[in-house]
Design an enzyme around this catalytic site. Sequence first.
Site, PDB file in Angstrom:
ATOM      1  N   THR A 111       0.659  -1.271  -0.036  1.00 39.86           N
ATOM      2  CA  THR A 111      -0.148   0.267   0.017  1.00 39.86           C
ATOM      3  C   THR A 111       0.940   1.207  -0.167  1.00 39.86           C
ATOM      4  O   THR A 111       1.402   1.572   1.018  1.00 39.86           O
ATOM      5  CB  THR A 111      -0.776  -0.064   1.303  1.00 39.86           C
ATOM      6  OG1 THR A 111      -1.706  -1.142   1.229  1.00 39.86           O
ATOM      7  CG2 THR A 111      -1.672   1.248   1.346  1.00 39.86           C
ATOM      8  N   LYS A 187      -6.850   1.314  -3.828  1.00 41.84           N
ATOM      9  CA  LYS A 187      -6.601   0.757  -2.274  1.00 41.84           C
ATOM     10  C   LYS A 187      -6.567   1.867  -1.347  1.00 41.84           C
ATOM     11  O   LYS A 187      -7.074   1.569  -0.345  1.00 41.84           O
ATOM     12  CB  LYS A 187      -5.408   0.067  -2.398  1.00 41.84           C
ATOM     13  CG  LYS A 187      -4.668  -0.224  -1.133  1.00 41.84           C
ATOM     14  CD  LYS A 187      -5.688  -1.589  -0.650  1.00 41.84           C
ATOM     15  CE  LYS A 187      -5.297  -2.085   0.654  1.00 41.84           C
ATOM     16  NZ  LYS A 187      -4.233  -2.937   0.884  1.00 41.84           N
ATOM     17  N   LYS A 255       0.030   4.445   9.411  1.00 40.13           N
ATOM     18  CA  LYS A 255       0.511   4.771   7.968  1.00 40.13           C
ATOM     19  C   LYS A 255      -0.560   4.678   6.935  1.00 40.13           C
ATOM     20  O   LYS A 255      -0.622   5.729   6.163  1.00 40.13           O
ATOM     21  CB  LYS A 255       1.197   3.345   7.628  1.00 40.13           C
ATOM     22  CG  LYS A 255       1.734   3.541   6.215  1.00 40.13           C
ATOM     23  CD  LYS A 255       2.411   2.280   5.654  1.00 40.13           C
ATOM     24  CE  LYS A 255       1.749   0.890   5.703  1.00 40.13           C
ATOM     25  NZ  LYS A 255       1.031   0.755   4.248  1.00 40.13           N
TER      26      LYS A 255
END
Length: 324
Positions: A111, A187, A255
Amino acid sequence: MHDQDHPAPTTPEAPRVGVVGLGAMGLGMARSLRAAGFHVGVHDLRAEVAEEFAREGGAAYASAGDLAADVDVLVGVVVNSAQVESVLFAEGDGGAAHRLRPGSVYVMCSTVDASFAAQLERRLGELGVHCLDAPISGGAARAATGELTMMTSGSPAAYALADPVLEAMSATVYRLGDSAGLGSKVKIVNQLLAGVHIAAAAEAMALGIKAGVPADSLYEVITHSAGNSWMFENRMAHVLAGDYTPLSAVDIFVKDLGLVLDSARPEKFPLPLSATAHQMFLQASASGLGGEDDSAVIKIFPGIELPHAQNAQHTQHAQNDSEA
């Protein structure tokens, strides 16, 4: 979609596959590729994990570079862009980028920001190597059975080589565009929803517990009511079990929600729910919970007594965790 049994490749041209990163997701993906009949090599910084996979019938390599030199498709299942950089561009023979053969493909399942994905496609292209932007969702259990969801974008040449590998790892492969970046954009949207839903689920469960509702009863009612979500049903099962083993850790959403906010900032696009959820995960991390399961974000709420590790009947839900 494809057959869940993953029949083995029948042509001698079946690509040789490498997997870098043998965490909960990467190890399951490597195993599902082996079950599909591929020759699979692996590398992980934890040599003992790679060696265990080798004992199962795969092959362990000392560095990502050594692995890259021996495969047609290299699948990277590392956490973030910094780790992608390390895998591909480490100095010396350890880096994979300069040792991948021209015409091979790097499948990036991390990601990352979409601009990083697009930049990586250009950098690898200068070396004659294709790049497929291919973030994943579905969790460790689905990784092991080859039933992931993959959000992909890349050139037709990248797909031509990687398609059989993607099919072996996934239940659904979404082809979103002909250049890297679109997969990562989708995503990021998924992670926005996942992070906000976990934070909202934790807040709701915490309120119910504070109000004196038995946690088991609250879980039973909500999971059969309109307020339910996949994340509530899955992550609050961890809370009921008192099990914060990190299938997906708090720091992953520090994150990922950070990436969500970063992606919107250049457009001056407001994301108030994402920002609040991000602060909740930051608070949990700052309280020493960063390495615990992301459901541990519920621990930031004061004055509530959470269930202890005694409700084992709920742990079955934990096996379908969404990868972050």
